[in-house]
Write a protein that holds these residues in place. Structure first.
Motif, PDB file in Angstrom:
ATOM      1  N   UNK A 157      10.233   1.048   1.078  1.00 27.78           N
ATOM      2  CA  UNK A 157       9.207   1.537   0.152  1.00 27.78           C
ATOM      3  C   UNK A 157       7.877   0.827   0.390  1.00 27.78           C
ATOM      4  N   UNK A 158       7.915  -0.485   0.542  1.00 31.91           N
ATOM      5  CA  UNK A 158       6.678  -1.243   0.745  1.00 31.91           C
ATOM      6  C   UNK A 158       6.076  -1.003   2.127  1.00 31.91           C
ATOM      7  N   UNK A 159       6.917  -0.799   3.125  1.00 32.58           N
ATOM      8  CA  UNK A 159       6.399  -0.461   4.453  1.00 32.58           C
ATOM      9  C   UNK A 159       5.645   0.869   4.420  1.00 32.58           C
ATOM     10  N   UNK A 160       6.162   1.810   3.621  1.00 31.16           N
ATOM     11  CA  UNK A 160       5.509   3.115   3.497  1.00 31.16           C
ATOM     12  C   UNK A 160       4.201   3.008   2.714  1.00 31.16           C
ATOM     13  N   UNK A 161       4.196   2.195   1.641  1.00 29.43           N
ATOM     14  CA  UNK A 161       2.950   1.988   0.893  1.00 29.43           C
ATOM     15  C   UNK A 161       1.875   1.420   1.818  1.00 29.43           C
ATOM     16  N   UNK A 162       2.253   0.427   2.617  1.00 27.40           N
ATOM     17  CA  UNK A 162       1.293  -0.187   3.544  1.00 27.40           C
ATOM     18  C   UNK A 162       0.867   0.810   4.619  1.00 27.40           C
ATOM     19  N   UNK A 163       1.794   1.677   5.031  1.00 29.78           N
ATOM     20  CA  UNK A 163       1.476   2.661   6.070  1.00 29.78           C
ATOM     21  C   UNK A 163       0.471   3.696   5.586  1.00 29.78           C
ATOM     22  N   UNK A 164       0.431   3.970   4.289  1.00 31.64           N
ATOM     23  CA  UNK A 164      -0.545   4.933   3.771  1.00 31.64           C
ATOM     24  C   UNK A 164      -1.967   4.373   3.822  1.00 31.64           C
ATOM     25  N   UNK A 165      -2.094   3.043   3.842  1.00 31.61           N
ATOM     26  CA  UNK A 165      -3.422   2.424   3.838  1.00 31.61           C
ATOM     27  C   UNK A 165      -4.139   2.555   2.513  1.00 31.61           C
TER      28      UNK A 165
END
Length: 266
Positions: A83-91
């Motif tokens: 979940x956090x990797x995806x949040x960071x990936x959205x920028x």
């Protein structure tokens, strides 16, 4: 509110958690450009937008759904990491700040000392990001639209123009007309005036007042989600998006259902 109890609410959260895991896996496919359903506008390629259609909204959605995984298990830990990797990936700065705020809210009521230490470290980190990457917290034209909106609403500040009227005003940022003000509280003032805003704020205040007298592991998770929802409503239109609005209404009403359960058991 009349029929749900703690057991049924936990069951709903359990199945919601499973659906969010599927969403995380789907978003992973999007990140690797393996999604056949959602693609970028104007042939710009695939985008990380989940099922909500917008990267910033996706980041905010994931941020408020974190408490679904706040029980210690390997499945939950792996889900939170993804979940956090995806949040960071959205920028998305919005998703990042909201995600941190939800965690800190939960920590404050579960492990206060850790929350204080984490707050100091995270605030220092955000200030560092702001200094070295000043465009990370870009307002995306919001401030100009908010200023333009105020010049329209100032003569109807007490009672507003009526529900649904903001979308027909034709307020634009560049060539794009804004159907929502990207600040739900401000839009409430536009449509229902200060009278409407006071009523909405009273509902939020009453919720956290009830929560303060009814702290359990379940209510802390519910309140953490609602806290993130309220926070994001200040910079998005989460109460106008069906996916996030349903979550907001559910966690809001669930606390009152639990309160009724406590009252009826006495």
């Amino acid at each position: 509110i009349e029929y749900l109890d703690s057991i049924s609410i936990e069951k709903i959260l359990k199945w919601l958690r499973y659906s969010v895991i599927l969403l995380l896996l789907y978003c992973t496919l999007q990140y690797f450009k393996l999604d056949e359903f959602f693609s970028g506008i104007n042939n710009t390629g695939d985008q990380l937008v989940g099922t909500i259609g917008n990267s910033m909204h996706l980041a905010g959605l994931l941020a408020i759904l974190q408490p679904l995984f706040f029980k210690k298990s390997r499945e939950n830990i792996l889900s939170l990491i993804l979940l956090w990797l995806l949040i960071l990936a959205t920028g998305s700065a919005t998703g990042l700040v909201a995600g941190i705020a939800v965690v800190l809210f939960w920590l404050w009521f579960k492990r206060r000392r850790i929350a204080i230490i984490s707050s100091v470290l995270l605030v220092t980190g955000l200030i560092t990001i702001l200094i070295f990457k000043s465009n990370f917290f870009f307002n995306n034209g919001r401030l100009n639209v908010w200023q333009q909106t105020f010049s329209i609403i100032k003569n109807h500040f007490i009672t507003g123009f009526g529900l649904g009227t903001f979308g027909v005003q034709g307020i634009k940022r560049g060539a794009i007309s804004w159907l929502h003000l990207h600040n739900d509280y401000y839009q409430i003032v536009f449509e229902l005036g200060m009278v409407g805003l006071v009523l909405v704020l009273w509902c939020i205040w009453d919720y956290f007042k009830k929560f303060n007298s009814l702290k359990t592991d379940l209510t802390i998770r519910l309140a953490s989600i609602f806290f993130g929802f309220c926070l994001l409503c200040g910079v998005t239109f989460f109460s106008h998006l069906w996916q996030t609005a349903v979550i907001g209404m559910f966690v809001y009403s669930s606390l009152y259902a639990i309160k009724n359960e406590v009252v009826n058991s006495n």
